[in-house]
Motif scaffolding. Sequence first.
Motif, PDB file in Angstrom:
ATOM      1  N   UNK A   1      35.387   0.334  -1.572  1.00 37.89           N
ATOM      2  CA  UNK A   1      34.935   1.316  -2.560  1.00 37.89           C
ATOM      3  C   UNK A   1      35.502   0.936  -3.928  1.00 37.89           C
ATOM      4  N   UNK A   2      34.611   0.953  -4.932  1.00 33.69           N
ATOM      5  CA  UNK A   2      35.023   0.667  -6.308  1.00 33.69           C
ATOM      6  C   UNK A   2      34.564   1.828  -7.172  1.00 33.69           C
ATOM      7  N   UNK A   3      35.286   2.075  -8.251  1.00 33.75           N
ATOM      8  CA  UNK A   3      34.871   3.127  -9.178  1.00 33.75           C
ATOM      9  C   UNK A   3      33.839   2.614 -10.186  1.00 33.75           C
ATOM     10  N   UNK A  33      45.737   4.513  -3.497  1.00 34.89           N
ATOM     11  CA  UNK A  33      44.421   4.832  -2.909  1.00 34.89           C
ATOM     12  C   UNK A  33      44.389   6.123  -2.101  1.00 34.89           C
ATOM     13  N   UNK A  34      45.433   6.935  -2.178  1.00 32.11           N
ATOM     14  CA  UNK A  34      45.510   8.168  -1.375  1.00 32.11           C
ATOM     15  C   UNK A  34      44.378   9.148  -1.750  1.00 32.11           C
ATOM     16  N   UNK A  35      44.255   9.422  -3.038  1.00 30.31           N
ATOM     17  CA  UNK A  35      43.210  10.365  -3.470  1.00 30.31           C
ATOM     18  C   UNK A  35      41.823   9.787  -3.229  1.00 30.31           C
ATOM     19  N   UNK A  36      41.702   8.474  -3.367  1.00 32.12           N
ATOM     20  CA  UNK A  36      40.392   7.851  -3.142  1.00 32.12           C
ATOM     21  C   UNK A  36      39.934   8.075  -1.710  1.00 32.12           C
ATOM     22  N   UNK A  37      40.867   8.065  -0.764  1.00 33.65           N
ATOM     23  CA  UNK A  37      40.508   8.353   0.629  1.00 33.65           C
ATOM     24  C   UNK A  37      39.894   9.743   0.731  1.00 33.65           C
ATOM     25  N   UNK A  38      40.542  10.721   0.065  1.00 35.08           N
ATOM     26  CA  UNK A  38      40.019  12.089   0.112  1.00 35.08           C
ATOM     27  C   UNK A  38      38.657  12.149  -0.583  1.00 35.08           C
ATOM     28  N   UNK A  39      38.509  11.393  -1.663  1.00 36.38           N
ATOM     29  CA  UNK A  39      37.233  11.428  -2.393  1.00 36.38           C
ATOM     30  C   UNK A  39      36.077  10.914  -1.531  1.00 36.38           C
ATOM     31  N   UNK A  46      29.639   7.669  -4.518  1.00 37.53           N
ATOM     32  CA  UNK A  46      28.437   7.191  -3.835  1.00 37.53           C
ATOM     33  C   UNK A  46      28.156   5.724  -4.123  1.00 37.53           C
ATOM     34  N   UNK A  47      28.322   5.387  -5.411  1.00 36.31           N
ATOM     35  CA  UNK A  47      27.963   4.011  -5.778  1.00 36.31           C
ATOM     36  C   UNK A  47      29.109   3.059  -5.424  1.00 36.31           C
ATOM     37  N   UNK A  48      28.753   1.805  -5.299  1.00 36.01           N
ATOM     38  CA  UNK A  48      29.751   0.760  -5.037  1.00 36.01           C
ATOM     39  C   UNK A  48      30.602   1.041  -3.805  1.00 36.01           C
ATOM     40  N   UNK A 257      44.960  -0.062  -2.001  1.00 35.84           N
ATOM     41  CA  UNK A 257      43.639   0.281  -1.449  1.00 35.84           C
ATOM     42  C   UNK A 257      43.458  -0.015   0.020  1.00 35.84           C
ATOM     43  N   UNK A 258      44.490  -0.523   0.675  1.00 37.73           N
ATOM     44  CA  UNK A 258      44.345  -0.776   2.112  1.00 37.73           C
ATOM     45  C   UNK A 258      45.414   0.005   2.885  1.00 37.73           C
ATOM     46  N   UNK A 259      45.202   0.087   4.193  1.00 42.07           N
ATOM     47  CA  UNK A 259      46.226   0.723   5.023  1.00 42.07           C
ATOM     48  C   UNK A 259      47.261  -0.344   5.356  1.00 42.07           C
TER      49      UNK A 259
END
Length: 284
Positions: A1-3, A33-39, A46-48, A257-259
């Motif tokens: 996932x990219x913004x 990347x914690x919040x990105x997981x929730x997003x 949606x994109x990227x 961005x990774x676990x």
Amino acid sequence: MKYGAELGYALKNVNVIINPGEKIGIVGRTGAGKSSLAKVLFRLVHENTSGSILIDGQDISEFGVGDYRARLGMIPQESSIFDGSIRYNLDPLNEFDIEEMWSSLIKCNMAKFVSRDRGSDVDQDDELDNSSNEAHRRKQWQEAGWLKRVFLFILMKVPKPVDTEKLTKLSGLDRLVQGCFGGASSGQQQLFGLCRITMRKRKIVVLDEATANVDLETDKSVQELIRKEFSDCTVLTIAHRLDTIMNSDRIVVMDKGTIAEIGTPQELLAKDGMFALLVKTSEF
Ligand SMILES: Nc1ncnc2c1ncn2[C@@H]1O[C@H](COP(=O)(O)OP(=O)(O)OP(=O)(O)O)[C@@H](O)[C@H]1O
């Protein structure tokens, strides 16, 4: 996932199976990347993106977005108290009866707080006129971060003006509150958020742990409450402090961005890797 197409990955190669009812703590340094997981869980990006999230075997992209989000519970760290009565804050769509509201407030240790004598930000005699109420809500929306907007979307889909006719001065539920709820701490505001979720019986709950005005005792009681009242719910806690998530079933350590690591707190401590280092240095 990219913004953005030109940006680097905010999440990549994230593969995880979360069992029903598990309590997961998500940790990692700023930008991990914690919040990105929730997003992505809330389908805010949606994109990227590529890959999929399955809940009970079904791809979440197959659900209608409104219905889907309404199945999840979100407890943001920022204030989620809106100008209006406590009853309106708990039940903006008039779905619950008073007994259900009090039962939930009692479970979440907020009954005393709600029924206490008037506090500095609480004014029983005030009647907010509807137009200024609307303006307040618009302002709150504009100033809200993404988590609060999700919360608004879920709970305030059909914002209703406060029905001042119905307000009685006898019930704590009908008191008008503004701003941060009569000086409630972040933890107390989260307990109030938990009240909403217990009433709605969500099966998956994301808790963005409070960082500001942290009251450790209240934070602990939020976690204890989650274990007791949400024992059959899956709870993902985006953790900003380690003490409160040490009782999680498993901890996901995010890095770039990774676990980076996943396991029980004991396993990760024994591994002496990134999580153990975070514990040693308390560095977030
Ligand atoms: N809206 C955005 N636009 C562009 N990049 C973003 C956006 N939100 C986050 N990022 C980037 O994505 C990466 C992951 O950010 P994310 O917010 O998920 O981290 P985090 O672990 O939640 O951090 P924090 O603990 O500071 O909240 C970071 O590199 C961040 O700069």
